[in-house]
Design a protein around this motif. Sequence first.
Motif, mmCIF file in Angstrom:
data_model
loop_
_atom_site.group_PDB
_atom_site.id
_atom_site.type_symbol
_atom_site.label_atom_id
_atom_site.label_comp_id
_atom_site.label_asym_id
_atom_site.label_seq_id
_atom_site.Cartn_x
_atom_site.Cartn_y
_atom_site.Cartn_z
ATOM 1 N N PHE B 365 0.855 -1.198 0.000
ATOM 2 C CA PHE B 365 0.000 0.000 0.000
ATOM 3 C C PHE B 365 0.878 1.230 0.000
ATOM 4 C CE2 PHE B 365 0.802 -1.104 4.378
ATOM 5 C CZ PHE B 365 1.195 0.113 4.929
ATOM 6 N N GLU B 367 0.695 5.194 1.711
ATOM 7 C CA GLU B 367 -0.080 6.044 2.590
ATOM 8 C C GLU B 367 0.374 7.476 2.441
ATOM 9 O OE1 GLU B 367 -1.742 4.196 6.249
ATOM 10 O OE2 GLU B 367 -0.279 5.529 7.143
ATOM 11 N N ASP B 371 -1.590 12.908 8.233
ATOM 12 C CA ASP B 371 -2.688 12.142 8.806
ATOM 13 C C ASP B 371 -4.008 12.614 8.198
ATOM 14 O OD1 ASP B 371 -4.228 10.538 10.408
ATOM 15 O OD2 ASP B 371 -4.496 12.139 11.885
ATOM 16 N N SER B 374 -8.250 6.831 7.240
ATOM 17 C CA SER B 374 -7.990 5.593 6.526
ATOM 18 C C SER B 374 -8.052 5.778 5.016
ATOM 19 C CB SER B 374 -8.982 4.525 6.964
ATOM 20 O OG SER B 374 -10.289 4.967 6.656
ATOM 21 N N THR B 375 -8.814 6.777 4.543
ATOM 22 C CA THR B 375 -8.928 6.948 3.097
ATOM 23 C C THR B 375 -7.608 7.383 2.485
ATOM 24 O OG1 THR B 375 -9.697 9.193 3.439
ATOM 25 C CG2 THR B 375 -11.385 7.506 3.064
ATOM 26 N N CYS B 376 -6.638 7.725 3.294
ATOM 27 C CA CYS B 376 -5.350 8.140 2.759
ATOM 28 C C CYS B 376 -4.493 6.936 2.389
ATOM 29 C CB CYS B 376 -4.582 8.987 3.764
ATOM 30 S SG CYS B 376 -5.327 10.588 4.009
ATOM 31 N N ARG B 377 -4.962 5.749 2.682
ATOM 32 C CA ARG B 377 -4.170 4.564 2.370
ATOM 33 C C ARG B 377 -4.634 3.991 1.027
ATOM 34 N NH1 ARG B 377 -2.301 -0.232 6.348
ATOM 35 N NH2 ARG B 377 -1.247 1.522 7.301
ATOM 36 N N ARG B 379 -4.199 0.989 -1.706
ATOM 37 C CA ARG B 379 -3.689 -0.380 -1.693
ATOM 38 C C ARG B 379 -3.373 -0.885 -3.102
ATOM 39 N NH1 ARG B 379 -3.895 -2.878 2.748
ATOM 40 N NH2 ARG B 379 -5.007 -2.001 4.547
ATOM 41 N N TYR B 404 1.869 4.970 -6.973
ATOM 42 C CA TYR B 404 1.182 5.901 -6.069
ATOM 43 C C TYR B 404 2.181 6.898 -5.504
ATOM 44 C CZ TYR B 404 -2.875 2.671 -5.801
ATOM 45 O OH TYR B 404 -3.953 1.892 -6.079
ATOM 46 N N SER B 405 3.351 6.363 -5.117
ATOM 47 C CA SER B 405 4.330 7.236 -4.478
ATOM 48 C C SER B 405 4.834 8.288 -5.463
ATOM 49 C CB SER B 405 5.478 6.417 -3.893
ATOM 50 O OG SER B 405 6.461 6.163 -4.873
ATOM 51 N N TYR B 408 2.155 10.870 -5.651
ATOM 52 C CA TYR B 408 2.148 11.755 -4.482
ATOM 53 C C TYR B 408 3.339 12.697 -4.511
ATOM 54 C CZ TYR B 408 2.410 13.676 0.126
ATOM 55 O OH TYR B 408 2.500 14.558 1.155
#
Lengths: 390, 718
Positions: B365, B367, B371, B374-377, B379, B404-405, B408
């Motif tokens: 996953f 993240e 903070d 949970s929707t910030c994770r 998968r 994903y990374s 981001y």
Amino acid sequence: MMPQRSVLNDRSRHRATQSPLRHIDWTLPALAIGIAVFGGFMNYSSTWRLLEFNGDDPYFFARRQAVFISVGIFAMVIAASVDYRIVRDFAPQLYLAILVVLVAVLFIGKEVNGAKAWFQLPSFQLQPAEFGKLVVIVTLASFAANQGGRLGLNGLLNAIAIVVIPMVLIFRQPDIGTMLVYVAIMMGMLLIAGAKIRHITVLSVLGIIMIVTVFNAETLFGTPLLGESQSDRLVAFLDQDADLGDTGYNLDQSQIALGAGGLTGRGWLQGTQTNLQLVPEQQTDFIFTAAGEEFGFMFGSLPLMSAYLLLMWRILRAGQLSRDLFGTLVCAGVLSMLMYQIFQNLGMTMGIMPITGIPLPFMSHGGSSIITAFVAIGLVINVRSHRFSS
Amino acid sequence: MSEEANIGVRMAFLGVVVIGLFAALFARIWFLQVLATEEFRVQADTNQVRLVTTSPIRGRILDRNGVILADNEYVGVLTVDPNEFADDEQRDFVLSEIERLTGESRDDLLVRLEDAGADPFAARVVVAGLDEQMLEIVTERALPGVTAEVSAIRIYPQGATAAHIVGYVGAQPKGWGARHPNDRYLPSDPVGRSGIEALFEQQLRGLPGARKIEVDRTNRIVRELGEDPSLAGHDVHLTIDLELQAAVEFFLDEGLRGRRGVQSEDDDRFFYPAYGGSAIVLDIRNGDVLAMASNPGFDPNWFIEGISREQFDSTFNDPLRPGALNNRAVQGLYAPGSVFKLVTSIAGTRAGVIGGRTQFEDEGFFEVPRDCGSTCRFRNAGNAVYGNIDLSLAITQSSDAYFYSIGYDLWNIPEPDERQWAIQDAAKDLGFGQQTGVQLPFEKAGRVPDAEIKRNLFEARPDVYLAEENSIFWVPGDNINLSVGQGFLTVTPLQLVNAYATWANGGTMFQPNIADRIESRRVGTVGDVVLEIGPRVVRQLDFSDVPRSVINEGLEGVTIARNTRSGLTEGTAFTAFRGWDNRGYGVVGKTGTAEADGINRALGRKKEDTAVFVGWAPRDDPRYAVVVVLEEAGFGGEAAAPVARNIIDALRKLEQNWEDPEDLPLVPVDQPGSSCPQIPITLLRDPTYIFRVPEGCPYGIPTPVITATTVDPEAENQ
């Protein structure tokens, strides 16, 4: 005749009366321009529908004609303002020039409907035989004026030669219709130039024989001498009428169109014969048909023909009033030219003359013909306005 | 004195002649227009001349080898003009006579005669396919309003094959005549409604001619006055190879059918609907489309010969096979899923947020560091964990976390730095978000989303988007979704394959060609090329700042099992390409399993994933790029890759018969200062004019504005 001459000799008038501007016969340009503008409208009326059907600009012919008329009026002003006696001095040069051009067109001219009579210029074609008519008038007038009003056999033969040389060249194109205009010019001018009555009689008989021969060449020799049409054809579409080999058909349709016009006509743009392109060469040789059908006798044919009659009358008057024989002869030449063309063209649409493709002056679509007619009127104005100048 | 008098008399004589001639003219015109006018007017009214437009012969459509895809056939047709009937009784009589003579059922005749959509003033074809003898019999009966004649109708000899490309002709849409005022369309003239038939309508149609006929009061032809013959339309030669096209269509259909028997991964109570899909083969050396299939399809002949209610319903009204008329290859808009990772790879390395060999720890996953619940994770698909990987392995195994990374990190680049839009820029460079320019109508541009596009979307339809509690701003999640080809991104299959083709050939981006050239069929110029469409280079991309070998290593690994530190690593399409001759004809590519937004209305449940495979072959000498997109069919490696394998297999065999395309000179389109003239509009107006393309000038066909009449798959999916 005589009373006018006495006015001319009356020196008690103010000197300003000699100014050519004061003696312009305004009826002449007014009639010419009036007929031409009416002709422009008829150009539109007789072509818009087919142009539109083909997906082209419906104003195509009308617009072009407007340009021709404008150029024609400009040329008329020029021809009216330079003293016509200067033109007389240059007659030999003009004559030689036109012979060169008429020869040239036989080699580098553009062939339209079997006649090599046109120079192709960007966006329009030039027909030198039209302008040649004016040159022949001026040249013949100049020659005959020098003979002092009498033409012996020698003078007569010389005069005939002046006309016949360009005629032969035009015959080679071949453009018999225009050639016959030269014959008319010659006959009219020889009459005034003082040719003997018996010579004229002989010439007339010869002329009549020639014309009859030409018109019946097909029956006599099996080959036609007359081109189907010598007019400027821009729309090649549906031009196959000629293939029907049925000139009688065109004649019928033209008469039906005129007859159907009746007393008051069918209305602007309403002529069915005209709109349906039943009459061929609608914007050129048969332009009168459109006027006759749509405006009828009262508003079309009668006023138009009266205008032509008045125009002829004013030209004749200008010739009578001319201060010299050269001027008189120029007017007589112009008169003969226009009169023959009007009679031949209108007579053809009415079925009393055979079909030869010559334009109706000021009305038919075509740059060379329009400009020639306007310049001719310019010369007549010129002769008349200079009748008191020394 | 006597001399002057002499001239005076002679001038007077001239005057008398003038008056005499005019007197004759006046007398004659008086007779014509006043005395005899009645007689002439009757003649003028009875004899009318009609200009009758004659339709030209439509040009054909052929494939690259000259196989005919659209042609004309001459058949006897029987037309009835309902306006000619005096009353219903007469109509009934005529119909029963036709029934008796031709054997057509009376009900069918009536239906065709009362076609509500047709022009009320036009005669209608009620029976087609009559033989000469029958034509004669019907003509002899001289029924009122009935014409029996030989007429050219369009036929499509290949039936449903290549139907979406060829398109079809049909009745004119409303307002057609008004939109083409100068083209002399008769209300009954069919026109191209889709595909090549629509786009090249003007060239295919030719120029109508005209007959000038004289008719009497009862419309009987008195005589033919002249004819301006019509000019035949031009032939359009396509780039497709019909054999390959047929193979691609077959394997696409076979693949879809197969998936309909497979249980859904998400819910094993259901099978995959596999509604439809698309597959394309592109020559990466010049941009020629060699095959382009869209499923479901149709037979264009139905539009010519008529179609039964049953046929119509099963083809066009089947909720389980929607959009049969649409060419999904250019009109279908899809989230591409993982196949988009090629673009993210280019963007990430170009922006410097990753290096080709940078190690990354895939924990299954990604993240978002701040903070945000949970929707910030985000998968990986199937919650897989890939461990320590580099870019190449991330592509081979399709690690989402890795990309994903990148998404981001790019989002995290502060504002004035343009690198934060690196994915969008790379996508637009590769042709996403814009029409490819292929010669087909109704092509979609797709969407490469950024902050502005997202805001516009939300402002236009707040009810749809804000309901999902989404932000109107461009948030990290948006860029993360984009990095794996999801979110607001939509692409067409043709864009996908063209992007991969551009990558594979080293950066030359073509406008795909499906039309190759236009040839004359006119007397005297038959076979002359009227318009030659060469390779059209849009732009040259520079990949020198991108680790091409690393990315290609990753893509090459997709169809094989490659050696890595942790042993053999199977690519996502390994199973599909098991046993493939990898040495001889290696396949390089990427699978994609894209989540489709929304609800399948016909079934009333969430849409299944779109299966995608896109790649090229052969690996060592790239020649062909292939894309396969299957709607609601599950995994790309499982559903799309096998179809691609079959297609490439067929391609490999058929290729043996093809000649090598000559090395054509490549000239960029829109070259600044280029002196290539526009294609003149007069191209078709002048029968003798042939437009010769100047050397070095590549030409496409300017896309005419065509009102879309086919169903929009995007709208349908909403």
